[in-house]
Design a protein around this motif. Structure first.
Motif, PDB file in Angstrom:
ATOM      1  N   GLY A   8       0.807  -1.224   0.000  1.00 35.21           N
ATOM      2  CA  GLY A   8       0.000   0.000   0.000  1.00 35.21           C
ATOM      3  C   GLY A   8       0.838   1.270   0.000  1.00 35.21           C
ATOM      4  N   GLU A   9       2.028   1.206   0.594  1.00 38.79           N
ATOM      5  CA  GLU A   9       2.871   2.408   0.644  1.00 38.79           C
ATOM      6  C   GLU A   9       3.883   2.465  -0.493  1.00 38.79           C
ATOM      7  OE1 GLU A   9       4.474   2.511   4.607  1.00 38.79           O
ATOM      8  OE2 GLU A   9       2.425   2.749   5.385  1.00 38.79           O
ATOM      9  N   ARG A  10       4.456   1.307  -0.818  1.00 39.02           N
ATOM     10  CA  ARG A  10       5.554   1.309  -1.789  1.00 39.02           C
ATOM     11  C   ARG A  10       5.128   0.879  -3.192  1.00 39.02           C
ATOM     12  NH1 ARG A  10       9.378  -2.514   0.997  1.00 39.02           N
ATOM     13  NH2 ARG A  10      10.728  -2.171  -0.797  1.00 39.02           N
ATOM     14  N   GLY A  11       3.876   0.476  -3.356  1.00 36.00           N
ATOM     15  CA  GLY A  11       3.390   0.057  -4.683  1.00 36.00           C
ATOM     16  C   GLY A  11       3.746  -1.390  -4.981  1.00 36.00           C
ATOM     17  N   LEU A  12       3.906  -1.680  -6.253  1.00 35.61           N
ATOM     18  CA  LEU A  12       4.181  -3.043  -6.683  1.00 35.61           C
ATOM     19  C   LEU A  12       5.630  -3.407  -6.363  1.00 35.61           C
ATOM     20  CD1 LEU A  12       2.532  -5.206  -8.190  1.00 35.61           C
ATOM     21  CD2 LEU A  12       3.591  -4.368 -10.306  1.00 35.61           C
ATOM     22  N   LEU A  13       5.819  -4.469  -5.584  1.00 38.70           N
ATOM     23  CA  LEU A  13       7.183  -4.835  -5.170  1.00 38.70           C
ATOM     24  C   LEU A  13       7.782  -5.914  -6.055  1.00 38.70           C
ATOM     25  CD1 LEU A  13       6.884  -4.901  -1.269  1.00 38.70           C
ATOM     26  CD2 LEU A  13       7.502  -3.004  -2.773  1.00 38.70           C
ATOM     27  N   ALA A  14       6.944  -6.806  -6.566  1.00 40.76           N
ATOM     28  CA  ALA A  14       7.454  -7.882  -7.422  1.00 40.76           C
ATOM     29  C   ALA A  14       6.293  -8.454  -8.210  1.00 40.76           C
ATOM     30  CB  ALA A  14       8.097  -8.971  -6.575  1.00 40.76           C
ATOM     31  N   ASP A  15       6.620  -8.976  -9.382  1.00 38.35           N
ATOM     32  CA  ASP A  15       5.581  -9.497 -10.259  1.00 38.35           C
ATOM     33  C   ASP A  15       6.208 -10.540 -11.183  1.00 38.35           C
ATOM     34  OD1 ASP A  15       3.208  -9.443 -12.112  1.00 38.35           O
ATOM     35  OD2 ASP A  15       4.729  -8.539 -13.405  1.00 38.35           O
ATOM     36  N   ALA A  16       5.561 -11.691 -11.306  1.00 37.24           N
ATOM     37  CA  ALA A  16       6.077 -12.718 -12.226  1.00 37.24           C
ATOM     38  C   ALA A  16       4.901 -13.394 -12.914  1.00 37.24           C
ATOM     39  CB  ALA A  16       6.896 -13.741 -11.457  1.00 37.24           C
ATOM     40  N   VAL A  17       5.035 -13.597 -14.212  1.00 38.45           N
ATOM     41  CA  VAL A  17       3.987 -14.292 -14.976  1.00 38.45           C
ATOM     42  C   VAL A  17       4.632 -15.448 -15.721  1.00 38.45           C
ATOM     43  CG1 VAL A  17       2.269 -14.108 -16.816  1.00 38.45           C
ATOM     44  CG2 VAL A  17       2.651 -12.159 -15.306  1.00 38.45           C
ATOM     45  N   TYR A  18       4.031 -16.617 -15.580  1.00 40.61           N
ATOM     46  CA  TYR A  18       4.484 -17.750 -16.383  1.00 40.61           C
ATOM     47  C   TYR A  18       3.352 -18.114 -17.339  1.00 40.61           C
ATOM     48  CZ  TYR A  18       5.582 -22.357 -17.982  1.00 40.61           C
ATOM     49  OH  TYR A  18       5.798 -23.417 -18.802  1.00 40.61           O
ATOM     50  N   SER A  19       3.627 -18.067 -18.640  1.00 41.69           N
ATOM     51  CA  SER A  19       2.580 -18.372 -19.617  1.00 41.69           C
ATOM     52  C   SER A  19       2.675 -19.825 -20.067  1.00 41.69           C
ATOM     53  CB  SER A  19       2.717 -17.449 -20.822  1.00 41.69           C
ATOM     54  OG  SER A  19       1.802 -17.875 -21.809  1.00 41.69           O
ATOM     55  N   GLN A  20       1.515 -20.489 -20.130  1.00 41.13           N
ATOM     56  CA  GLN A  20       1.472 -21.898 -20.531  1.00 41.13           C
ATOM     57  C   GLN A  20       1.345 -22.082 -22.042  1.00 41.13           C
ATOM     58  OE1 GLN A  20      -1.885 -23.536 -18.449  1.00 41.13           O
ATOM     59  NE2 GLN A  20      -0.951 -23.365 -16.431  1.00 41.13           N
ATOM     60  N   THR A  21       1.515 -21.001 -22.791  1.00 36.28           N
ATOM     61  CA  THR A  21       1.314 -21.037 -24.247  1.00 36.28           C
ATOM     62  C   THR A  21       1.893 -22.289 -24.912  1.00 36.28           C
ATOM     63  OG1 THR A  21       1.351 -18.659 -24.311  1.00 36.28           O
ATOM     64  CG2 THR A  21       1.739 -19.762 -26.390  1.00 36.28           C
ATOM     65  N   ALA A  22       3.156 -22.604 -24.574  1.00 32.78           N
ATOM     66  CA  ALA A  22       3.835 -23.722 -25.250  1.00 32.78           C
ATOM     67  C   ALA A  22       3.095 -25.042 -25.025  1.00 32.78           C
ATOM     68  CB  ALA A  22       5.270 -23.814 -24.751  1.00 32.78           C
ATOM     69  N   ILE A  23       2.513 -25.198 -23.838  1.00 31.68           N
ATOM     70  CA  ILE A  23       1.799 -26.448 -23.506  1.00 31.68           C
ATOM     71  C   ILE A  23       0.543 -26.600 -24.357  1.00 31.68           C
ATOM     72  CG2 ILE A  23       0.456 -27.591 -21.674  1.00 31.68           C
ATOM     73  CD1 ILE A  23       2.413 -26.305 -19.681  1.00 31.68           C
ATOM     74  N   HIS A  24      -0.209 -25.489 -24.500  1.00 36.50           N
ATOM     75  CA  HIS A  24      -1.509 -25.571 -25.181  1.00 36.50           C
ATOM     76  C   HIS A  24      -1.401 -25.397 -26.696  1.00 36.50           C
ATOM     77  CE1 HIS A  24      -3.274 -25.585 -21.220  1.00 36.50           C
ATOM     78  NE2 HIS A  24      -2.696 -24.436 -20.919  1.00 36.50           N
ATOM     79  N   ALA A  25      -0.298 -24.817 -27.165  1.00 36.28           N
ATOM     80  CA  ALA A  25      -0.170 -24.497 -28.601  1.00 36.28           C
ATOM     81  C   ALA A  25      -0.381 -25.734 -29.476  1.00 36.28           C
ATOM     82  CB  ALA A  25       1.188 -23.865 -28.874  1.00 36.28           C
ATOM     83  N   GLN A  26       0.160 -26.866 -29.041  1.00 38.64           N
ATOM     84  CA  GLN A  26       0.043 -28.080 -29.879  1.00 38.64           C
ATOM     85  C   GLN A  26      -1.401 -28.566 -29.997  1.00 38.64           C
ATOM     86  OE1 GLN A  26       2.013 -31.453 -27.832  1.00 38.64           O
ATOM     87  NE2 GLN A  26       2.352 -30.032 -26.135  1.00 38.64           N
ATOM     88  N   TYR A  27      -2.289 -28.110 -29.112  1.00 40.28           N
ATOM     89  CA  TYR A  27      -3.706 -28.506 -29.195  1.00 40.28           C
ATOM     90  C   TYR A  27      -4.566 -27.410 -29.834  1.00 40.28           C
ATOM     91  CZ  TYR A  27      -1.965 -31.924 -25.872  1.00 40.28           C
ATOM     92  OH  TYR A  27      -1.222 -32.905 -25.266  1.00 40.28           O
ATOM     93  N   GLY A  28      -3.980 -26.261 -30.111  1.00 42.50           N
ATOM     94  CA  GLY A  28      -4.713 -25.167 -30.746  1.00 42.50           C
ATOM     95  C   GLY A  28      -5.632 -24.407 -29.805  1.00 42.50           C
ATOM     96  N   GLY A  29      -5.521 -24.638 -28.513  1.00 40.86           N
ATOM     97  CA  GLY A  29      -6.346 -23.926 -27.532  1.00 40.86           C
ATOM     98  C   GLY A  29      -6.056 -24.467 -26.145  1.00 40.86           C
ATOM     99  N   VAL A  30      -6.663 -23.837 -25.125  1.00 43.69           N
ATOM    100  CA  VAL A  30      -6.369 -24.225 -23.745  1.00 43.69           C
ATOM    101  C   VAL A  30      -7.014 -25.571 -23.408  1.00 43.69           C
ATOM    102  CG1 VAL A  30      -6.576 -23.544 -21.326  1.00 43.69           C
ATOM    103  CG2 VAL A  30      -6.227 -21.800 -23.073  1.00 43.69           C
TER     104      VAL A  30
END
Ligand code: KG4
Ligand code: ZN
Length: 341
Positions: free
Chosen positions: A20-42
């Protein structure tokens, strides 16, 4: 108050810490794109299993990055819906359990409220009230936002969401999953004057959308043109451009209408499609011509992420709202059903 945010509603594992005082301290996103790409969708079951693998290592990673230990977390926010129920259960069960073991409050966050508040993480942040256009893979909604939790639905898609239309049309054009960004890339090489697609539902009053006809239009155009095309790749690019222009124009027309009807002069865009460059350019030009202002999240926070969940959760936790030990992930959940803050 320092809040850990956990996002697992679909195919991205997003973890962040908001202070609340210092704002965003850390952020990480892991995308599963590679896993679902071979099926053409999630593939929902694969999504759930991968969230199980990624959540704890990512939580350790953001704690390390912020140079914090678990004892310095004051609350946990997890996405409770809407989304894939198995994927939601992973983040919700883990988030609620961590909060219990750390003896801090927990809150189940509405995924679309996360998207809606993401522009408030930027500087300058928009003041209330404003009109929000939420454009993601599952939703296309125009909302009159008076304050956090005070939402009035102005209009929404009666069929496909804008992102869904991007993804389906991309598939028709033979592009890999996830189609939205791929289609946008292809459209850059397209000739805007070759095909003209309709701007659905703009010729009648109201703020609803319909995007499902555009993919059929794309399919018919492709089938008509390809047999005689000298340059098939160029034809695909021209169709991508015509499709993107149609979606962008339609969204711009309805946003201008929503601002006029509500009397607001501020507009925010959020959700995956708001990362689209052409949409941003045209929206900026149209809204500033009417002396309005448009706000967006940074591109990374347009698509799914943990920062927006930590931030939305922080607002509700600091207002004294929290979950009991019981938690209820919801595949379907209306934004308008949320209590005010
Ligand atoms: O918000 P989001 O990450 O997930 C949902 O809550 O649905 O949105 C994902 C959607 C997908 O349909 C994706 O194709 C679309 O946003 N998208 C884009 C772009 N980036 C992501 N669509 C058009 N242009 C883009 N640059
Ligand atoms: Zn989303």
């Amino acid at each position: 108050m320092r809040v850990l945010g956990i996002e697992t509603s679909c195919d991205e594992t997003g973890i962040a810490i908001y202070d609340g005082e210092r704002g965003l301290l850390a952020d990480a996103v892991y995308s599963q794109t590679a896993i679902h790409a071979q099926y053409g969708g999630v593939v929902p079951e694969l999504a759930s299993r991968d969230h199980i693998r990624k959540t704890l290592p990512l939580i350790r990673q953001v704690l390390d990055h912020a140079e914090l230990t678990a004892t310095q977390i004051d609350g946990v926010a997890f996405t409770a819906g809407p989304g894939l129920i198995g994927a939601l259960l992973v983040g919700a069960a883990l988030g609620r359990s961590l909060a219990w073991s750390w003896n801090v409050p927990a809150i189940g966050v509405h995924h679309m409220e996360g998207h809606l508040l993401a522009p408030l993480l930027e500087t300058p942040a928009p003041n209330f009230p404003f009109v929000a256009l939420l454009v993601s893979g599952g939703h296309t909604q125009l909302i009159d936002v008076q304050a956090i939790g005070r939402y009035r639905l102005l209009g929404e898609s009666v069929d496909d969401a804008a992102g869904e239309a991007f993804d389906k049309t991309a598939k028709i054009l033979g592009l890999p999953y996830p189609g939205g960004p791929e289609l946008a890339k292809l459209a850059e090489r397209g000739d805007a004057t070759r095909f003209r697609f309709p701007r659905p539902m703009t010729d009648r009053p109201g703020l609803n959308f319909s995007f499902s006809g555009l993919k059929t239009f794309a399919l018919n155009t492709l089938q008509q043109e390809l047999p005689s095309a000298i340059d098939a790749e160029q034809t695909r690019a021209d169709i991508a451009r015509a499709f993107e222009d149609a979606v962008v124009d339609t969204l711009v027309i309805k946003c201008r209408r929503a601002l006029r009807e509500t009397g607001h002069r501020r507009l925010i865009l959020a959700g995956g499609v708001s990362a689209n460059q052409r949409l941003r350019e045209r929206m900026n030009a149209a809204i500033s011509a009417e002396r309005g202002e448009v706000f967006y999240p940074r591109p990374l926070f347009c698509t799914d992420n943990g920062a927006m969940i930590a931030f939305a959760g922080w607002h509700r936790l600091t207002a004294g709202q929290y979950e009991s030990l019981q938690f209820t992930p919801r595949a379907r959940w209306q934004l308008m059903d949320l209590p005010p803050v």
